[in-house]
Enzyme design. Structure first.
Site, PDB file in Angstrom:
ATOM      1  CE1 TYR A   1      -0.934   2.349   9.143  1.00  0.00           C
ATOM      2  CE2 TYR A   1      -1.047   0.427  10.580  1.00  0.00           C
ATOM      3  CZ  TYR A   1      -1.507   1.143   9.480  1.00  0.00           C
ATOM      4  OH  TYR A   1      -2.551   0.640   8.727  1.00  0.00           O
TER       5      TYR A   1
ATOM      6  CG  HIS B   1      -1.846  -1.120   1.309  1.00  0.00           C
ATOM      7  ND1 HIS B   1      -2.394  -1.566   2.493  1.00  0.00           N
ATOM      8  CD2 HIS B   1      -2.362  -1.924   0.346  1.00  0.00           C
ATOM      9  CE1 HIS B   1      -3.202  -2.590   2.266  1.00  0.00           C
ATOM     10  NE2 HIS B   1      -3.193  -2.831   0.965  1.00  0.00           N
TER      11      HIS B   1
END
Length: 208
Positions: free
Chosen positions: A131, A62
């Site tokens: 994250y 991604h």
């Protein structure tokens, strides 16, 4: 905190200093001053994501269309392999990858700059990734490259059937994504990095 560049421009491994005692341990997962000194500009945190995955899961590859999304990856439970792929057309390392292990034991973090793609997969029965993202989720800007693209030959864990989302299964190979005009150029990304550093330097001079 030690921040070291990896083999792809814009990818860094972060090794925090851990302070254990009889109560447990303490560490700085992220330090803006240390990050800024190593990268040349601060990281804007617009969103914090948490992802839990079982063994065999592959999430990725991604990225986000420019102005993109930088990510600062950590593993808070279990262990995972995170693989960064250079998908910036014209980069000297275009199509190459670096893989790092992030775990609740080593407490390492991975920073990847805008324009880079990545994916991750557990090395334990379950892994939880947390994250920091420099921008919020934008479905219209999502870039996906098939994580099992044979031309990339990525080192995903073996011994278990790999589980991908429907979107990742349908993602184009790197060559197809390039042909379809989905990928940023390295020159565009470098200009973005330089603008971020220049903006930081200008702000530092303004308040000096």
């Amino acid at each position: 905190m030690h921040i070291e560049p990896l083999g792809i421009d814009g990818a860094y491994l972060v090794k925090p200093k851990i302070f254990p005692d009889d109560r447990g341990l303490f560490l700085e997962t992220f330090s803006q001053p240390a990050f800024t000194e190593a990268i040349g500009h601060p990281m804007t945190v617009a969103q914090v994501n948490c992802s839990s995955s079982r063994r065999g899961t592959v999430r990725g590859l991604h990225a986000v269309a420019l102005p993109g999304q930088a990510r600062y990856m950590t593993c808070q439970r279990g262990a995972l392999i995170d693989i960064v792929v250079d998908t910036r057309i014209g980069s000297p390392t275009y199509g190459e990858h670096v893989a790092v292990e992030l775990s609740a034991d080593n407490r390492h973090a991975l920073y990847l700059a805008e324009g880079l793609s990545h994916g991750f997969s557990p090395l334990a029965d379950e892994a939880t990734a947390v994250y920091l993202c420099s921008s919020t989720y934008s479905p219209g800007g999502a870039i996906q490259v098939h994580p099992l693209d044979p031309a990339l030959d990525l080192p995903w864990p073996t011994g278990h059937e790999l589980v991908l989302s429907d979107k990742d299964k349908a993602a184009p190979t790197l060559a197809e994504a390039e042909k379809q005009g989905l990928l940023p150029t390295y020159a565009e990304c470098v200009r973005l990095y330089e603008d971020l550093r220049a903006g930081h330097n200008a702000e530092r001079e303004r308040v000096a």
